[in-house]
Enzyme design. Structure first.
Site: not given
Lengths: 440, 440
Positions: B203, B207
């Site tokens: 994750d 980003k």
């Protein structure tokens, strides 16, 4: 390719850096914007010598008077970096009246003339950008106005003045006196020759006034912000706070808004404040700024960065300028500028300073019964004492002017504390005005 | 008054909060924007039951299929909150192709399909906003793209995943194991049932990929970002780091850009990292995010706030929506949308992970000569040892699987360290894969 003419007013440290970056990064800004940002004219009382020092190309027109800058027809955007509220006001109003967008770093101007400036902007359908007026290089105003636009801003709390933060950091770090730390700040170019606007908290109040005006959509005068400076903080206070309270002193600007009431109740003040050492604001050292924002949906946020200096200020000015550039490109061939994110104007009603625990440093002559009188002055006003320290190790009696006594109260109305401090000052045994610090 | 039709795809936690705020603050948004943001239609597989729970008014059309959402002619803006890269991609491309602006929170979609999405946006002259895809409620992308637009961004370093930060904070605070801290996070709704994308660093890499793509103006694939998760961090590591090194562990995403080289050299990676306890990132606790940005003019800045949760994500989505609203008002009656702040596309060339001091936790069987072999594996690769601790008090031998040995190296090439760790793992005396942490 479209070229946008820039008129730069003020060639001091910040203006010089703006000019330098405009010239040095011309290619990059052009690629980025899809248009040229062309420095068309500069205005400064010392224009020729400063222009020479900055090696401005001959194509940049030099003006000594702002009126002449506005006569330059190719200028579409005026960057106002005069500072102060005299000629700056006339320049900004003149620029708007003649159809120019304005970028300014001038907190004093906005704090004093908010309504007049933004009425003129609306009337002429032009924009005023002012990111550099608060917290230097930190894009806090854009965040509040755009990124967090869906939130109600419940509070803004922060360190808005790098000079005083540097001084307080130095005093805590090396046990220096205020005067020594100030001299060091001046030596490093972090404090002006006359530092009174910084030390008194006035600069912080101007910045808080700009934020409050932005949130209210109308002028929130700095005069409505009770304001206390750091002039009377001594190394004793910092030593005592660290050793006995696990705290340090920060000059904080506070704005609390209660959106549930109508009109919205607003508590605004500037005070040196005792902040717990683990608190993020206690860990903002040197000339940095930090702003805590409490919001309805996004929760609490912190923005931290350099609050002053040519680089950070120029970054904010040029960020605004790139936005203006996009406005101009979008509006090409049309009269109307794009509607800005702005809170609709709504009245704020001032609320009194909220309750807090306080720290008091008293200087008392060492006679029997004096502490009873002090305790009485507090007790009469419903203020109860949490800690009292006399004979504080290391605290200096300051040339026979009585014995320092440190008192920490429980939470109490700020007005009662300030009245009690005044009463204590009037005691015959008092040897000077008490120092009175809010505890965060 | 102009009314802007919104199509909301995905009525999960974030979508539900977006719908709730759109309805609850309708008046306020209308005053603010000068136009109505009207929730015209929602799309969700469980639309009827979720709409009922949210008490959506009858005027809001309910759709189960995204194709039907796009058939709704009054929808001018699509908010994509499906997540993932399957139907979300088709919806976003379909929305752009049919002339809608898009607001999305979908980091995976952007990370995988950046070029395709933004080509479609350009072709159709529509905008894609995605503030909610990185760092939740913190308006970091707007800051990088607009407020700091005049700067070269030299590095972005931060905590981008609230779940893993909560777990690491809990492990350090209470000595909990990873499994215990994860269960606590799940109980509080801070971790998903399948937490692997968070724990693995995936994750965070998504980003970082979004930020890098924004800065490069072209896709920076997540696969190009070496990525290591926190799965193997043990309470021993945290205890040892605090006691012997004055540090704690944070999962950091790092992006360094060297603008002096052409093409721009970019170092990007995701690693659990030992951070000094006084460092601002060590003081980011629980599910908060924080991003440090180093810039050419504004210096270093930090942005801190809640990185996840319905409120912060909805704040970012609605901030974007208000911007889209202003675009639409400005563009009324014209075809062209306003040019966006975007870095012109420029190639980035990947640079290897930079040198650092490293911490190694080894598990070795307690035989003579083993430490000499370990020291040899490091020495052969030019890595010198700064500290070595065997028999660490409190460190658990983990069921007879050898004795834990902690080693801190001097600064060395990361690749050499990782090769040495692999060699140590192959030693007959090794009882498991070494844990290997960069030191900030």
């Amino acid at each position: 390719m479209r070229s946008i003419g820039i008129g730069l007013a003020g060639l001091g440290n910040v203006g010089g850096e703006v000019a330098r970056l405009l010239l040095a990064h011309r290619e990059e800004f052009r690629r980025r914007l899809g248009a040229e940002l062309r420095l068309a004219a500069v205005c400064d009382r010392r224009a020729p010598s400063r222009a020479r020092r900055l090696r401005l190309p001959g194509s940049v027109k030099l003006k000594r008077r702002w009126q002449d800058l506005l006569r330059e027809r190719s200028v579409e955007v005026v960057i106002e970096l005069f500072g102060g509220a005299g000629p700056a006001r006339e320049l900004v109003l003149g620029a708007l009246a003649s159809g120019r967008h304005v970028v300014t770093a001038n907190k004093m101007l906005l704090s004093r003339h908010w309504d007049e400036v933004f009425r003129a902007a609306r009337r002429n359908n032009r924009q005023v950008f002012f990111e550099a007026s608060v917290a230097g290089g930190i894009p806090i105003l854009q965040a509040v106005r755009e990124g967090l636009a869906a939130n109600r801003i419940r509070s803004v709390l922060g360190i808005f003045n790098g000079t005083t933060n540097f001084i307080l950091s130095e005093m805590a770090r090396c046990g220096r006196t205020m005067a020594e730390a100030l001299r060091e700040a001046q030596r490093l170019g972090l404090a002006e020759k006359d530092p009174s606007l910084d030390l008194s908290g006035g600069d912080t109040a101007h910045k808080l006034s700009v934020i409050a005006s932005l949130l209210a959509g109308r002028r929130f005068p700095a005069e409505r912000i009770p304001c206390e400076g750091i002039e009377r903080i001594s190394p004793d206070d910092l030593r005592f706070a660290a050793a006995h309270l696990g705290r340090t002193v920060r000059l904080l600007g506070t704005l609390n808004l209660d959106w549930a009431s109508d009109p919205v109740r607003s508590e605004a003040h500037v005070h040196p404040t005792l902040v717990p050492l683990q608190h993020p604001l206690a860990n903002v050292h040197g000339s940095y700024n930090a702003v805590l924002v409490d919001t309805s949906s996004a929760g609490d946020l912190m923005f931290y960065g350099q609050g002053a200096g040519p680089g950070p200020a120029a970054s904010a000015v040029l960020g605004d300028l790139l936005q203006v550039g996009r406005e101009l490109l979008a509006a090409s061939g049309r009269e109307a500028a794009r509607p800005r994110a702005a809170l609709p104007s709504r009245p704020l009603s001032p609320a009194p300073e909220s309750d807090a625990a306080f720290y008091l440093r008293l200087h008392l002559s060492d006679r029997p019964g004096v502490l009873a009188q002090v305790a009485g002055a507090l007790g009469e006003r419903g203020i109860s004492i949490a800690q009292i320290h006399q004979d504080v190790p290391g605290a200096s009696p300051r040339g026979g002017k009585g014995v320092p006594v440190m008192i920490v109260t429980h939470s109490a109305p700020a007005a009662a504390i300030r009245r009690a401090a005044a009463a204590i000052e009037r005691l015959p045994a008092s040897a000077g005005r008490p120092v009175c610090l809010r505890m965060l």
